[in-house]
Design a protein around this motif. Structure first.
Motif, PDB file in Angstrom:
ATOM      1  N   MET A 104     -22.788  43.389 -66.459  1.00  0.00           N
ATOM      2  CA  MET A 104     -23.735  44.504 -66.475  1.00  0.00           C
ATOM      3  C   MET A 104     -25.082  44.094 -65.882  1.00  0.00           C
ATOM      4  SD  MET A 104     -23.098  46.233 -70.164  1.00  0.00           S
ATOM      5  CE  MET A 104     -21.610  47.116 -70.510  1.00  0.00           C
ATOM      6  N   ALA A 105     -25.649  44.985 -65.065  1.00  0.00           N
ATOM      7  CA  ALA A 105     -26.973  44.768 -64.509  1.00  0.00           C
ATOM      8  C   ALA A 105     -28.007  45.165 -65.554  1.00  0.00           C
ATOM      9  CB  ALA A 105     -27.139  45.594 -63.237  1.00  0.00           C
ATOM     10  N   VAL A 106     -28.932  44.259 -65.819  1.00  0.00           N
ATOM     11  CA  VAL A 106     -29.970  44.503 -66.829  1.00  0.00           C
ATOM     12  C   VAL A 106     -31.337  44.250 -66.211  1.00  0.00           C
ATOM     13  CG1 VAL A 106     -30.835  43.810 -69.093  1.00  0.00           C
ATOM     14  CG2 VAL A 106     -28.375  43.787 -68.651  1.00  0.00           C
ATOM     15  N   ASP A 107     -32.254  45.180 -66.374  1.00  0.00           N
ATOM     16  CA  ASP A 107     -33.622  45.017 -65.888  1.00  0.00           C
ATOM     17  C   ASP A 107     -34.425  44.356 -67.001  1.00  0.00           C
ATOM     18  OD1 ASP A 107     -36.025  45.145 -64.599  1.00  0.00           O
ATOM     19  OD2 ASP A 107     -36.201  47.327 -64.685  1.00  0.00           O
ATOM     20  N   TYR A 108     -34.814  43.071 -66.788  1.00  0.00           N
ATOM     21  CA  TYR A 108     -35.494  42.313 -67.840  1.00  0.00           C
ATOM     22  C   TYR A 108     -36.439  41.318 -67.203  1.00  0.00           C
ATOM     23  CZ  TYR A 108     -36.224  38.797 -71.472  1.00  0.00           C
ATOM     24  OH  TYR A 108     -36.786  37.922 -72.364  1.00  0.00           O
TER      25      TYR A 108
END
Length: 106
Positions: free
Chosen positions: A97-101
């Motif tokens: 999963m792509a996660v913006d962090y």
């Protein structure tokens, strides 16, 4: 079906009840509780140490797990800690999963 680990510690009254009823009878109670929520027990063990009982169950959802933990803890005879368990395949999916962090200070 999601899996949960329940770690339980008996209060003094809970230990008295266990001594009176025995471990097998208590497992039947846990099985009845789990079945009433649409789940099943995978395994249950008693232990020495900070926790007295370890139970792995399959339950339909987090709400069912919370209902079980609240009911048991609300009795005052047992303190319950609940952990959501995930399979290696579920971790594989999470890792994709792509996660913006952004880390702190980063």
């Amino acid at each position: 079906m999601p899996k949960y680990l329940f770690q339980a510690s008996y209060s003094t009254d809970g230990v008295k009840g266990l001594l009176s009823e025995g471990g097998t009878a208590r497992m039947q109670v846990v099985e009845t509780l789990t079945n009433s929520l649409g789940g099943s027990i995978e395994t249950m063990y008693y232990a020495f140490g900070a926790d007295d009982v370890f139970v792995i169950v399959d339950l339909p959802d987090n709400e069912s797990a919370a209902a079980a933990a609240l009911t048991v803890s609300g009795s005052g005879a047992v303190r319950v800690k609940t952990t959501v368990l995930m399979s290696p395949a579920q971790i594989d999916e999470a890792a994709k999963m792509a996660v913006d962090y952004r880390p702190p200070g980063g």
